[in-house]
Design an enzyme around this catalytic site. Structure first.
Site, PDB file in Angstrom:
ATOM      1  N   ARG A  66       0.843  -1.210  -0.011  1.00  0.00           N
ATOM      2  CA  ARG A  66       0.157   0.145  -0.023  1.00  0.00           C
ATOM      3  C   ARG A  66       0.839   1.377   0.079  1.00  0.00           C
ATOM      4  O   ARG A  66       0.715   2.222  -0.726  1.00  0.00           O
ATOM      5  CB  ARG A  66      -0.886   0.088   1.309  1.00  0.00           C
ATOM      6  CG  ARG A  66      -1.697   1.225   1.620  1.00  0.00           C
ATOM      7  CD  ARG A  66      -2.947   1.439   2.496  1.00  0.00           C
ATOM      8  NE  ARG A  66      -2.712   0.592   3.440  1.00  0.00           N
ATOM      9  CZ  ARG A  66      -2.045   0.704   4.449  1.00  0.00           C
ATOM     10  NH1 ARG A  66      -1.550   1.960   4.651  1.00  0.00           N
ATOM     11  NH2 ARG A  66      -1.964  -0.120   5.478  1.00  0.00           N
ATOM     12  N   TYR A 118     -15.980  18.377 -14.429  1.00  0.00           N
ATOM     13  CA  TYR A 118     -16.122  17.183 -14.695  1.00  0.00           C
ATOM     14  C   TYR A 118     -17.364  16.533 -13.434  1.00  0.00           C
ATOM     15  O   TYR A 118     -17.153  17.175 -12.401  1.00  0.00           O
ATOM     16  CB  TYR A 118     -15.139  16.036 -14.382  1.00  0.00           C
ATOM     17  CG  TYR A 118     -15.424  14.478 -14.390  1.00  0.00           C
ATOM     18  CD1 TYR A 118     -15.746  13.783 -15.666  1.00  0.00           C
ATOM     19  CD2 TYR A 118     -15.214  13.770 -13.261  1.00  0.00           C
ATOM     20  CE1 TYR A 118     -16.187  12.600 -15.618  1.00  0.00           C
ATOM     21  CE2 TYR A 118     -15.716  12.575 -13.093  1.00  0.00           C
ATOM     22  CZ  TYR A 118     -16.053  11.786 -14.282  1.00  0.00           C
ATOM     23  OH  TYR A 118     -16.520  10.525 -14.054  1.00  0.00           O
ATOM     24  N   ASP A 189      -7.085  19.524 -14.308  1.00  0.00           N
ATOM     25  CA  ASP A 189      -7.376  18.291 -14.750  1.00  0.00           C
ATOM     26  C   ASP A 189      -7.031  18.158 -16.140  1.00  0.00           C
ATOM     27  O   ASP A 189      -7.744  18.780 -17.011  1.00  0.00           O
ATOM     28  CB  ASP A 189      -9.065  18.130 -14.353  1.00  0.00           C
ATOM     29  CG  ASP A 189      -9.318  16.380 -14.817  1.00  0.00           C
ATOM     30  OD1 ASP A 189      -8.677  15.931 -15.453  1.00  0.00           O
ATOM     31  OD2 ASP A 189     -10.339  16.153 -14.046  1.00  0.00           O
ATOM     32  N   LYS A 214      -8.724   7.132 -18.895  1.00  0.00           N
ATOM     33  CA  LYS A 214      -9.009   7.483 -19.993  1.00  0.00           C
ATOM     34  C   LYS A 214      -7.560   7.626 -21.092  1.00  0.00           C
ATOM     35  O   LYS A 214      -7.111   6.337 -21.035  1.00  0.00           O
ATOM     36  CB  LYS A 214      -9.436   9.073 -19.789  1.00  0.00           C
ATOM     37  CG  LYS A 214     -10.567   9.135 -18.885  1.00  0.00           C
ATOM     38  CD  LYS A 214     -11.496   8.553 -19.021  1.00  0.00           C
ATOM     39  CE  LYS A 214     -12.609   8.415 -17.840  1.00  0.00           C
ATOM     40  NZ  LYS A 214     -12.975   9.631 -17.110  1.00  0.00           N
TER      41      LYS A 214
END
Ligand code: PLP
Length: 427
Positions: A66, A118, A189, A214
């Site tokens: 992690r 978004y 972004d 994306k």
């Protein structure tokens, strides 16, 4: 370098230096040969824990997966190189990336963002950040009125360019200048363009974020996010939260996304070429009311694209208003044979959707229309298929949709593919 059996194996590669160009960095940054076996492609490191020789002395750079693991670390190095950043941190999704950055702000902080941010980011700002005392102001014209919204608690400005789904552009340098005058950090972004087309840190932004889901992964098979930045202080703060909150990507997803990233330059160029061809054909059609594509001379912010994007590229995303209203928009998506009707973007395959009933359905109609998201708007993500085929597909679907022809059940199409290209998605 010498392996345990005494044989010489591959020398560790040199770290790429800034003189290398994008394609070289995409292929080589964060991609060392395996020092033991010489494997040219890194193995997937699934181990959750790493041996220590004495208490607190791990054998290598890793202790527990992690906190950090080889695949995530290498992916982060590659993204940092492509975004011209000193540091990058990967997260379980683009949304987790947003959450961690907002979580790093003290209660009582104020954020300024854009009205057409978004949808998931808007939801986080208004329904989650609010609960821990962070207020967000949205403005439709941030370059014009940012200074009026700044108050003594403003800590962050969050912009997105191009916007979704109308592809409006924000002048990053103008926003940065206004924000930095008040010591406020700017987050961009950069999901819609990818680091190949735009590098916000070069324009003065403090943090660049991506939904890796994306363009960076680019193959529609990983959900992941990343943030890149130069400040060591931000690295300390955000990597603490990355570990403490634990919204981290798996080793396998990190490996897949890293593989996808190695061809980003090729994919970004092809998708831009295709979106340019499709938007040019749409603009010339009498069945189309308007086209939104930053690569077209007619785009209202074309001058920003020329200044901010590599070679003035428009990217792979476009949207347009079809004649015949919402019904025609829906029919259009059912008649395309190569463009698949689906949400998301940035993959090798072309996708089409109707924002007013899909990605932006949660926004009240009046608010949607105020930012140009009309019922007849169609959004397209151009993949890397051949331009001629995509243009032909769009033109045949336009004809049928505007004529109001319902698609035939099952065998949709007259060109002999019988809908085999996108199967049931167009039924
Ligand atoms: C998809 C997307 C996100 C959210 O990313 P996930 O990986 O889906 O959580 C954020 N910003 C933009 C612009 C996006 O397109």
């Amino acid at each position: 370098m010498t392996a345990s059996n005494g044989e010489r194996v591959a020398t560790p590669p040199r770290a790429p230096t800034p003189i290398h160009k994008f394609g070289t960095l995409a292929v080589h940054a964060g991609s060392p040969h395996d020092p033991v076996t010489g494997a040219v492609i890194e193995p997937i490191s699934l181990s959750t824990t790493f041996a220590q020789t004495s208490v607190g002395k791990p054998v290598g750079a890793y202790e527990y997966s992690r906190s950090s693991n080889p695949n995530r670390h290498n992916f982060e190095k590659a993204v940092a190189a492509l975004e011209h950043a000193k540091h990058a941190l990967a997260f379980a999704s683009g949304s987790a990336t947003t959450a961690i950055i907002l979580q790093s702000l003290a209660a009582g902080s104020h954020v300024i963002s854009v009205s057409d941010v978004y949808g998931g980011t808007h939801r986080y700002f208004t329904q989650v950040a609010k609960a821990h005392g962070v207020k967000v102001t949205f403005t439709p014209e941030i370059e014009v009125d940012i200074s009026q919204h700044i108050n003594e608690n403003t800590k962050l400005v969050w912009i997105e360019t191009p916007s979704n789904p109308t592809l409006r552009l924000v002048d990053i340098r103008a926003v940065v200048t206004a924000a930095h005058a008040h010591g406020i950090l700017v987050v961009v972004d950069n999901t819609f363009l990818s680091p190949y087309v735009q590098n916000p840190l070069d324009l003065g932004a403090d943090i660049v974020v991506h939904s890796v889901t994306k363009y960076i992964n680019g193959h529609s098979d990983v959900v992941m996010g990343v943030a890149a930045f130069n400040s060591d202080e931000l690295r300390t703060r955000l990597s603490f939260l990355q570990n403490a909150i634990g919204a981290v990507p798996s080793a396998f997803d990190s490996w897949l996304a890293h593989r996808g990233l190695k061809t980003l330059h090729l994919r970004a160029r092809e998708s831009t070429k295709n979106a340019t061809a499709v938007s040019t054909a749409l603009e010339a059609s009498s069945n189309v009311i308007a086209v939104n594509y930053p690569g077209l001379a007619s785009h209202p912010h074309r001058s920003i694209a020329l200044k901010q994007h590599r070679d003035g590229m428009g990217g792979g995303m476009l949207s347009f208003r079809i004649r015949g209203g919402h019904a025609a928009a829906e029919l259009f998506c059912q008649h395309t044979k190569i463009f698949t009707l689906a949400e998301s973007l940035g993959g090798i395959e072309s996708l089409v959707e109707v924002p007013s009933s899909m990605t932006h359905a949660g926004i009240p109609k009046a608010d949607r229309e105020a930012v140009g998201v009309f019922d007849d708007l169609v959004r397209m993500s151009c993949g890397i298929e051949d331009s001629d085929d995509l243009v032909a597909d769009v033109l045949q679907a336009l004809e049928k949709a505007v004529a109001g022809v319902a698609p035939e059940n099952g065998a949709n199409g007259t060109n002999g593919t019988n809908g085999a290209v996108n199967g049931t998605d167009s039924a």
